[in-house]
Design an enzyme around this catalytic site. Structure first.
Site, mmCIF file in Angstrom:
data_model
loop_
_atom_site.group_PDB
_atom_site.id
_atom_site.type_symbol
_atom_site.label_atom_id
_atom_site.label_comp_id
_atom_site.label_asym_id
_atom_site.label_seq_id
_atom_site.Cartn_x
_atom_site.Cartn_y
_atom_site.Cartn_z
ATOM 1 N N PHE A 1 8.442 5.355 -30.366
ATOM 2 C CA PHE A 1 7.289 4.902 -29.597
ATOM 3 C C PHE A 1 6.786 6.042 -28.703
ATOM 4 C CE2 PHE A 1 5.085 2.458 -26.270
ATOM 5 C CZ PHE A 1 4.280 1.662 -27.062
ATOM 6 N N ARG B 1 0.813 -5.598 -38.109
ATOM 7 C CA ARG B 1 2.178 -5.953 -37.700
ATOM 8 C C ARG B 1 2.248 -7.431 -37.348
ATOM 9 N NH1 ARG B 1 5.044 -2.889 -32.684
ATOM 10 N NH2 ARG B 1 3.536 -4.181 -31.585
ATOM 11 N N TYR C 1 8.658 -8.411 -21.706
ATOM 12 C CA TYR C 1 7.467 -9.225 -21.966
ATOM 13 C C TYR C 1 7.298 -9.565 -23.444
ATOM 14 C CZ TYR C 1 5.914 -4.345 -22.323
ATOM 15 O OH TYR C 1 5.827 -3.010 -22.606
ATOM 16 N N LYS C 2 8.219 -9.107 -24.291
ATOM 17 C CA LYS C 2 8.144 -9.434 -25.707
ATOM 18 C C LYS C 2 8.933 -10.719 -25.969
ATOM 19 C CE LYS C 2 7.776 -4.509 -26.886
ATOM 20 N NZ LYS C 2 6.346 -4.460 -27.208
ATOM 21 N N ASP D 1 16.578 2.454 -26.953
ATOM 22 C CA ASP D 1 15.422 1.662 -26.543
ATOM 23 C C ASP D 1 15.552 0.309 -27.241
ATOM 24 O OD1 ASP D 1 12.908 0.372 -26.513
ATOM 25 O OD2 ASP D 1 11.839 2.258 -26.354
#
Length: 417
Positions: free
Chosen positions: A137, A388, A239-240, A214
Site C-alpha cells: 500500500f 475490488r 475502520y474496515k 500491516d
C-alpha cells in the site's frame, strides 16, 4: 428501481444458490445489527469502510449526554486515560491472538507505521537495509522511503506477482546481515493474497531482522495468532472489518520482549511515565503505553467497541469460515457472469491464500465502478484496472453479492455496447 425489481434479473441458478447459502448461514442474524442505506442495493466495499452498527448510533448519543456532557473532564480519571491500552487489549484478545499489554490504540495508520518503523531500525544498529515490496500500500512504501532517507538506509525492494503476493522465498532472497526490518502487508490490498505470516516472520528472524506486519486487511477478517507466531510488530486500521468509522484510530502491536528496546520517535506527553508531572525531560512510560504520543482520540474509539463485541460473540473461526464462503461464492458468480465479458480474476482461487476480498480485472472497470455507484452498487476501483469486492462477513449476505455482481455484469455489458 427497487432491490426487488433488480433481483428479478439475477440468473435463477445463482439466485437459488445464494438463497440456500443465506438460509444455512449461522451468522445471518447479525446483519440486522447494522445500519442500512435506502439507496444502496449492494455494498461490496466492507474492506474499505465497514457499515455502522445501530448500537453505535445510540451509544454515541449516550456518550455525549454522559461521560462528555455530564462528567466532563472528570472522565479522564474515570476511564479515558486508560482507553488506549484497555481497547488495545480488547483488540488483541478478540482479533489478534495477542496477550494483554502489547496493543495500543492511538493515531492514524500512517503515524503508527512511522513510529514502529523508525523505532525498529534504530534498535538495529549496524544494519542499514529495510525490505518492502513494490506492491505494498502506498502509505507503507512512502513511510519506509521517508525513514530510509532520514536514517541513511537502503531499501531492498521485492517485486511480487501482482495477482498473488510476497513469498517466503522472495524474503529469504533479499534478507541478510544488513537487514534491519522487513515490512509487509499480511493481505495484499489489491489482490487479497494472504502471505504466509509464520514462515515469513521466521525467515526475517533467521536473518536477524525485525518483522512488521500491516494488518489493515486482516484484523476482523482472518484469524491471527501474533504471540504464537512470534510477530515483533504490527499495525492495523479499525475502520474496515472493525467498523470503527471514517478516520477511526489505528492500533499498534509491539511484542512485550521489545518494549524496553524500542524508543518511539514522536515523544509526546501522553507517552511519558507521569504525564501530569509536567517534567523537564521525557521519560517513557513502562510497557506499551510508551507508544502513545498525544491526547487519545476518545470519540473515535467508541464505534469499534460495539463491533468488537459482535466479533467476540460470533467468534473469529466462524467469521473466517463465512468470509471464505463469501469470497468463494463471489468467484463462482464471476466465473458465470463476468468471465464471458473478458473479466479476469486477479485474486487467488485457493481459499487458504485469500483474505476477505477479491479483485477482478478489466480495462473498463474504472468507468464501470463510477456507473455502479450511481446505481447503489458499491465496489471500489484500484488501479490499473481492478474492481475490488470487499465482503464483511457479519453484514453481508450471499444474495447481496449475487445481486451486486449481476449489476456489475450489466454495467460492463453497457460499457462495451
Amino acid at each position: 428501481m427497487t432491490t426487488d425489481d433488480i433481483a428479478t434479473r439475477v440468473p435463477v441458478a445463482l439466485k437459488e444458490r445464494a438463497a440456500a447459502l443465506d438460509a444455512a448461514d449461522p451468522l445471518a442474524g447479525y446483519r440486522s445489527a447494522f445500519v442500512e442505506s435506502d439507496d444502496v442495493i449492494a455494498y461490496l466495499d466492507g474492506n474499505s469502510l465497514g457499515r455502522p452498527l445501530k448500537a453505535t448510533r445510540d451509544n454515541l448519543a449516550r456518550f455525549v449526554d454522559g461521560p462528555w456532557g455530564d462528567r466532563l473532564i472528570r472522565s479522564w480519571d474515570e476511564g479515558w486515560m486508560d482507553a488506549p491500552t484497555e481497547l488495545g487489549d480488547l483488540i488483541g484478545r478478540v482479533v489478534l491472538g495477542a496477550g494483554p499489554g502489547q496493543t495500543v490504540v492511538a493515531d492514524s495508520t500512517t503515524v503508527m507505521l512511522y513510529k514502529l518503523i523508525r523505532a525498529a531500525v534504530d534498535a538495529r544498529p549496524g544494519r542499514d537495509e529495510i525490505v518492502i515490496d513494490t506492491d505494498n500500500f502506498p502509505t507503507d512504501r512512502f513511510v519506509v522511503e521517508g525513514v530510509a532517507a532520514e536514517r541513511g538506509l537502503t531499501i531492498r525492494w521485492i517485486t511480487p506477482d501482482p495477482s498473488a503476493g510476497v513469498t517466503v522465498e522472495q524474503v529469504r532472497a533479499v534478507t541478510g546481515p544488513r537487514t534491519a526490518l522487513v515490512v509487509l502487508s499480511h493481505i495484499a490490498y489489491r489482490s487479497g493474497y494472504m502471505a504466509d505470516l509464520p514462515a515469513i516472520t521466521a525467515a526475517a528472524h533467521e536473518a536477524g531482522a525485525l518483522m512488521l506486519w500491516d494488518l489493515c486487511h486482516s484484523a476482523g477478517a482472518v484469524e491471527l495468532a501474533l504471540d504464537e507466531h512470534e510477530v515483533d510488530l504490527a499495525v492495523g486500521c479499525t475502520y474496515k472489518y472493525l467498523n470503527g468509522g471514517p478516520g477511526a484510530p489505528a492500533f499498534a502491536y509491539v511484542a512485550r520482549r521489545l518494549h524496553d528496546r524500542l524508543r518511539q520517535p514522536i515523544q509526546g506527553w501522553m507517552g511519558a511515565g507521569d504525564p501530569f508531572a509536567m517534567g523537564e525531560r521525557y521519560e517513557p512510560a513502562d510497557g506499551i503505553r510508551r507508544f502513545i504520543s498525544g491526547t487519545p482520540p476518545i470519540v473515535g474509539m467508541l464505534p469499534m467497541r460495539d463491533m468488537l463485541a459482535l466479533i467476540e460473540e460470533a467468534g473469529m473461526p466462524a467469521i473466517r469460515a463465512k468470509s471464505v464462503q463469501l469470497t468463494g461464492f463471489a468467484i463462482e458468480a464471476a466465473d458465470d457472469l463476468l468471465a464471458p465479458l473478458g473479466v479476469r480474476l486477479a485474486s487467488p482461487r485457493a481459499a487458504d491464500e485469500r483474505g476477505g476480498h477479491v479483485t477482478f480485472d478489466h480495462p473498463d472497470f474504472k468507468r464501470v465502478t463510477a456507473r455502479l455507484w450511481t446505481r447503489g452498487v458499491i465496489p471500489d476501483f484500484r488501479p490499473p484496472c481492478g474492481l475490488r469486492v470487499g465482503l464483511s462477513p457479519l453484514s453481508t449476505s450471499f444474495s447481496e453479492v449475487a445481486l451486486g455482481l449481476t449489476m456489475v455484469a450489466e454495467a460492463l455489458a453497457e460499457e462495451r455496447a
